[in-house]
Design a protein around this motif. Sequence first.
Motif, mmCIF file in Angstrom:
data_model
loop_
_atom_site.group_PDB
_atom_site.id
_atom_site.type_symbol
_atom_site.label_atom_id
_atom_site.label_comp_id
_atom_site.label_asym_id
_atom_site.label_seq_id
_atom_site.Cartn_x
_atom_site.Cartn_y
_atom_site.Cartn_z
ATOM 1 N N ALA A 54 12.003 -7.581 4.604
ATOM 2 C CA ALA A 54 11.954 -7.610 3.149
ATOM 3 C C ALA A 54 12.651 -6.361 2.622
ATOM 4 O O ALA A 54 12.856 -5.395 3.353
ATOM 5 N N GLU A 55 13.019 -6.402 1.349
ATOM 6 C CA GLU A 55 13.669 -5.251 0.713
ATOM 7 C C GLU A 55 12.623 -4.364 0.052
ATOM 8 O O GLU A 55 11.993 -4.771 -0.923
ATOM 9 N N GLY A 56 12.437 -3.171 0.571
ATOM 10 C CA GLY A 56 11.564 -2.225 -0.082
ATOM 11 C C GLY A 56 12.181 -1.717 -1.378
ATOM 12 O O GLY A 56 13.397 -1.535 -1.473
ATOM 13 N N LEU A 57 11.353 -1.498 -2.377
ATOM 14 C CA LEU A 57 11.811 -1.034 -3.690
ATOM 15 C C LEU A 57 11.055 0.233 -4.082
ATOM 16 O O LEU A 57 9.913 0.446 -3.655
ATOM 17 N N PRO A 58 11.679 1.086 -4.898
ATOM 18 C CA PRO A 58 11.025 2.343 -5.282
ATOM 19 C C PRO A 58 9.702 2.110 -6.004
ATOM 20 O O PRO A 58 9.567 1.177 -6.801
ATOM 21 N N LEU A 59 8.754 2.986 -5.718
ATOM 22 C CA LEU A 59 7.425 2.929 -6.312
ATOM 23 C C LEU A 59 7.082 4.301 -6.870
ATOM 24 O O LEU A 59 7.085 5.294 -6.142
ATOM 25 N N TYR A 60 6.804 4.342 -8.175
ATOM 26 C CA TYR A 60 6.461 5.588 -8.857
ATOM 27 C C TYR A 60 5.052 5.474 -9.437
ATOM 28 O O TYR A 60 4.534 4.375 -9.644
ATOM 29 N N PHE A 61 4.463 6.640 -9.700
ATOM 30 C CA PHE A 61 3.116 6.671 -10.261
ATOM 31 C C PHE A 61 3.101 7.461 -11.566
ATOM 32 O O PHE A 61 3.788 8.474 -11.704
ATOM 33 N N GLU A 62 2.297 6.985 -12.495
ATOM 34 C CA GLU A 62 2.081 7.699 -13.758
ATOM 35 C C GLU A 62 0.595 8.000 -13.890
ATOM 36 O O GLU A 62 -0.237 7.496 -13.137
ATOM 37 N N GLY A 63 0.272 8.864 -14.856
ATOM 38 C CA GLY A 63 -1.124 9.204 -15.076
ATOM 39 C C GLY A 63 -1.703 10.117 -14.023
ATOM 40 O O GLY A 63 -2.907 10.061 -13.728
#
Length: 293
Positions: free
Chosen positions: A267-276
Amino acid sequence: MKLLKKIGLMNAAMFTVLILTWIFVYAGAGLPRAYAWFSLKMVIPILGIAYLLLNVTLWVINVIKKKSTKKRRIGFIAAILLSLHLLLLMNIIQLPYPSRIQNAQPSVTVNWPFAGKTVVGWGGDSLNTNLPHITWASERWAYDLVMEPFNTGSHNPEDYGIWNQEILSPASGIVIAAYDEEHDIEPGSESFLSMEGNHVYLKLDETGTYLLLNHLKQNSLTVKIGDHVQTGDLLGRVGNSGSTSEPHLHIHHQRQNPVLTPHPVLAEGLPLYFEGTDTVPMPQKGTVVSPSF
């Protein structure tokens, strides 16, 4: 044709397969590149070992029949080049999956999955901070999250701070997989039943892409397939199921539906960001993260 005759058809085919696979990895995009990368690490080495055995057999036959072994020497070179890709699989040669963060879209920004202070065990966009994940297509920007105390060496999961901690849904979406029937293994053991262990997978409302949360505690899930969850809803608790050295939460974002993929890494991994939180959107290994919500 002269060159082909000199090298040999099978040897030429092996060199061609290897070259084309590398071209797909660096010139391709999307799922074909993920498959090419998987082939480099998992298929090419097996092909190389099989071809090495074939060449040894043919070399012995040629020696017995007193025939030329020149093509066999070229065959040995091809087989060794293919087999050396085992070093990629074993991370002796460390190469990140060649997908640049600015080109991998859509990215997604979600909430932190815990209410308390957490430590990033692995995470980020570099080999130094995310080695176990960055060398695979699907987990290119994955995270392993722990809490103090961790890396204790204890064989008791209760000696780890993140054990049994509540996991909050990082985003709104539909639950497409919810499984918690695997037993939690002893930290440091290899008696796991599956790579992912107990898990919850979400199809995100915002992007239609998928968020995967793995290594949950047996019989701890509070959701089922088909549920629509909101950000902050309780999903389950951290355990030590699956392929894991100690209790932690693995989380990553990918394009393809994990329920339908033939293998977790295809599968294609995609960027993951966090807020808060009180830190950067993509925290790296060693970062202590506190949610601000």
